[in-house]
Scaffold this active site. Structure first.
Site, short mmCIF file in Angstrom:
data_model
loop_
_atom_site.label_atom_id
_atom_site.label_comp_id
_atom_site.label_asym_id
_atom_site.label_seq_id
_atom_site.Cartn_x
_atom_site.Cartn_y
_atom_site.Cartn_z
N SER A 247 -20.67 19.69 1.76
CA SER A 247 -19.83 19.20 3.19
C SER A 247 -19.69 17.66 2.87
O SER A 247 -20.93 17.28 2.62
CB SER A 247 -20.49 19.43 4.28
OG SER A 247 -19.63 20.53 4.86
N HIS B 144 -18.80 16.68 10.70
CA HIS B 144 -19.94 17.34 10.99
C HIS B 144 -21.01 17.02 10.49
O HIS B 144 -22.28 17.30 10.77
CB HIS B 144 -19.73 18.91 10.92
CG HIS B 144 -19.50 19.21 9.56
ND1 HIS B 144 -18.17 19.70 9.08
CD2 HIS B 144 -20.45 19.38 8.59
CE1 HIS B 144 -18.40 20.27 7.92
NE2 HIS B 144 -19.58 20.07 7.43
#
Lengths: 90, 663
Positions: free
Chosen positions: B619, B490
């Site tokens: 992330s 992502h």
């Protein structure tokens, strides 16, 4: 596990005078389900948009460009307002 | 397009070009490949008359007249004493009658790239280096001769190869090697010799499988490392190579690296081959995962001749496989989304990219880390990093109050502010009674890293991501190769976003390795080429949430910041490991690196769960284990959760893709 349709969590970061804060870092610090561990920067108008994966309670954490912090709690679901306002340094 | 097989022969005189090429074809493929193979032939630059057609591949090292007995042959080759022999062999290679003049320093030093002349000697260091190598080859040859043909106890003749024959074979090899090596490096013939390979490569518009031998391996290495516009080389084979010999390593193109266009490098030799005194290259040439060393049998007299190498099944299999794979390859395509062949099993692991497709490569189950140009920090013995926690921070963690934050509840819809952080994040993120924290569970155990100019922190990068809609995001990535970072899917491809215009490949990512606030010890680079897999881009499935960032070139400082290794670990091993995560959380001072470690909570076939504190912005961070001083990635951090955080596990399928993406 396929992520279902995401729920937008749209907001705006403002300073104590009500002016938009650009470049604030916004992220979830609590979530009802797994959330992507990214952080978004507010735009020139102080707006941001995160995506929640499931309905439930979330906590949004904001770190302002000057190091000030704020958190708000939102309930993602039918009653989620169109825009969540977060005041920094209030 | 089927590959063209290009050969580069080694030392000594050879049969004529076409004859030699057919001999290699026959030994490798059992047939004449015709125009599908070429010989980069350079023996005529050194030897005016080629060997007769009947000569077998690999002959041509012994220039002594026929008819000599073996003892006479050995005597004619040079002094019996190994030291004297080595000195004389070097002197002969540089055109001297004896080594005495060399020792006395009477001769003028030669210069690289200039024609060598009789009576000139290389400079003292160069001569000493060649002599050092000559001595080692000579002693090794003598030892082999003694071991393979021991003196008969009663003086009877020992069949089939008495020691003088064996010794003569090795010493002839030493002499021939020194002559051609000297001519190549110092005698002014290097350029002309390399030009032969360049000409052989010119006009080839598809991939090339390069099969090289002896000094030919050095020629191929130098050409591939120094020339732009080389074709893709899906396989480079080096046989009986001296590229591991430190005297040679000093004189080839630096730094020692697998050439850019070379996807796989197979280095094979017989451990008795005295030209390849150091038979392994993986320990010297980077990245090591694209290089494979193999020991094969070469039962020629000197264990160096080309014929047995080409007929070795390992070599033949590798060359055949590379040829067939390339033949089956679809032409490369430029485009927004290109798709490569699906790995067996899971179609959702099919990689996709917004750049240009590259072929997948064979792999092992682990890719080793590399420290790069920076100093490495020693980890602790318990599988964690040795990171001192500042005393005041340690005290805060120890005394972190269990009080909850102000309950802003529903009123917060209006944007009611909360109290500013008292002083440190550790206090701020203490568990909230109304519900578990998403990514910081209980006291915040993250520790700030300040010495980011050292490995492994140098190989972790802060990411500033610009999405398709212009929104900007923070993430983390980690180097797995000089130009490749692994991160969350992502971070490179946004999917399932309810925001109009945001979904799809991100526009760009600014990569800031080892960032520490405003300090950028290694500069930055902006990437626009990314990889992920269909399972993420098309399905938005978190089990497939991983991707890669391909840097357009070196970092602005030119530093090799090192890389993490990555590996597939079995469930039982991974479940008991201490996991480490370092990343750039958005709740901390901007651009600062934070670290935490904890034991694995649980694993599935595609995910790893852990109670390691993270926050938005982390992330893509490495989830890694420490074995000795090696940092090995086992997952890509991607999600915060109500009770545990999680990352995408490096399964076999993920490993295959990541290794193929690695540049």
């Amino acid at each position: 596990m396929t992520s279902g349709p995401a729920h937008p969590v749209v907001g705006r970061v403002l300073d104590a005078q009500g002016d938009p804060v650009s470049g604030a870092v916004v992220m979830f610090s609590e979530a009802a389900g797994p959330v992507q561990d990214v952080a978004v920067l507010t735009g020139p108008d102080g707006t941001f948009a995160l995506a929640a994966t499931v309905a439930g309670r979330y906590r949004i954490h904001v770190r302002g460009p000057g190091g000030e912090h704020a958190e708000v709690e939102v309930y993602v679901g039918a009653d989620l307002p169109e825009e969540t306002r977060i005041i920094l340094g209030g | 397009m089927p590959p063209v097989v290009v050969y580069v022969h080694g030392i000594g005189n050879k049969p004529a070009q076409d004859t030699l090429k057919k001999q290699w074809d026959q030994a490798l493929f059992g047939r004449d490949l015709g125009p599908a193979s070429r010989m980069a032939y350079w023996a005529d630059l050194r030897y005016p008359t080629p060997l007769p057609e009947a000569a077998e591949a690999g002959e041509g090292l012994d220039e002594l007249p026929p008819g000599l007995s073996e003892t006479e042959r050995l005597e004619a080759i040079g002094p019996q004493d190994p030291e004297e022999f080595a000195r004389a062999a070097v002197a002969e290679a540089v055109g001297q009658e004896t080594a005495e003049a060399d020792d006395a320093g009477a001769a003028k030093p030669g210069k690289p790239g200039k024609p060598g002349k009789a009576g000139e000697a290389p400079e003292a260091g160069r001569a000493a280096k060649l002599e050092s190598w000559a001595r080692r080859m000579t002693y090794a040859g003598d030892a082999l001769a003694a071991g393979e043909s021991p003196e008969p106890p009663s003086g009877e003749e020992l069949l089939p190869l008495p020691r003088p024959i064996r010794q003569a074979a090795f010493r002839a090899l030493v002499k021939a090697t020194l002559k051609d090596v000297y001519a190549y490096f110092f005698g002014g013939q290097g350029d002309a010799i390399r030009l032969r390979l360049r000409k052989a490569l010119d006009g080839i518009h598809g991939p090339v499988v390069l099969v090289t031998h002896s000094l030919g391996t050095v020629i191929a290495y130098d050409v591939l490392r120094s020339r732009n516009g080389n074709p893709e080389v899906p396989l480079l084979v080096t046989l009986g190579s001296p590229l591991g010999v430190h005297e040679i390593e000093d004189d080839v193109v630096q730094p020692l690296r697998v050439p850019d266009q070379t996807r796989r490098w197979l280095n094979a030799c017989d451990s008795r081959d005295i030209v390849a005194l150091d038979p392994t290259l993986r320990d010297d040439y980077r990245p090591a995962d694209r290089l494979r060393d193999a020991i094969v049998a070469n039962d020629s007299d000197n264990h160096h001749d080309i014929g047995p190498y080409l007929r070795a099944s390992l070599v033949r299999r590798a060359v055949h496989a590379a040829s067939e794979q390339e033949e089956a390859t679809q032409p490369h395509k430029e485009g927004e989304d290109t798709m490569s062949t699906s790995p067996p099993g899971d179609p959702l692991q099919t990689p996709i990219t917004n750049g240009v497709e590259r072929e997948t490569i064979e792999n092992s189950r682990i890719v080793e880390p590399e420290v790069g140009d920076v100093a490495a920090l020693e980890p602790s013995d318990d599988g964690t990093e040795e990171v001192p926690r500042p005393p005041e921070e340690a005290a805060m963690v120890a005394t972190a109050p269990a009080t909850e934050l102000p309950d802003i509840g529903l009123a917060s819809f209006g944007g009611a502010p909360i109290e500013p952080t008292p002083s440190k994040g550790a206090v701020f993120f203490t568990a909230h009674a109304a519900g578990p924290m998403e990514t910081v569970h209980g006291p915040d155990n993250r520790v700030k890293i300040t010495d980011t100019q050292h490995y492994p922190w140098s190989a972790v990068a802060s990411l500033l991501i610009t999405a398709r809609d212009g929104s900007q995001w923070l993430g983390t990535g980690w180097f797995i190769g000089p130009r490749t970072l692994l991160t969350a899917g992502h971070c490179v491809y946004i999917t399932n976003s309810p925001i109009s215009g945001r979904n799809g490949w991100v526009l760009s990512i600014q990569v800031l390795p080892g960032r520490n606030g405003t300090a950028l010890p290694f500069g930055s680079a902006t990437a626009t080429t990314f990889w992920t897999v269909r399972g993420w881009a098309e399905q938005g499935d978190e089990n497939y949430d991983y991707g890669a960032i391909i840097l357009p070139g070196p970092l602005s400082t030119g530093t090799d910041v090192g890389s993490f290794g990555f590996a597939v670990l079995p469930d039982d091993e991974l479940s008991t490991h201490v996991l480490n995560i370092a990343g750039y959380p958005g709740d901390k001072p901007p651009g600062t690196l934070w670290y935490d470690s904890h034991k694995t909570a649980s694993v599935t076939s595609s995910k790893v769960f852990y109670d390691i504190d993270t926050m938005g912005g982390q992330s893509g961070a490495p989830v890694y284990v420490i074995e000795g001083d090696r940092r090995i990635g086992v997952a890509v951090h991607a999600y915060g959760g109500p009770t545990t955080n999680s990352g995408t596990r490096i399964s076999s399928a993920v490993f295959e893709n990541v290794q193929a993406w690695r540049q």
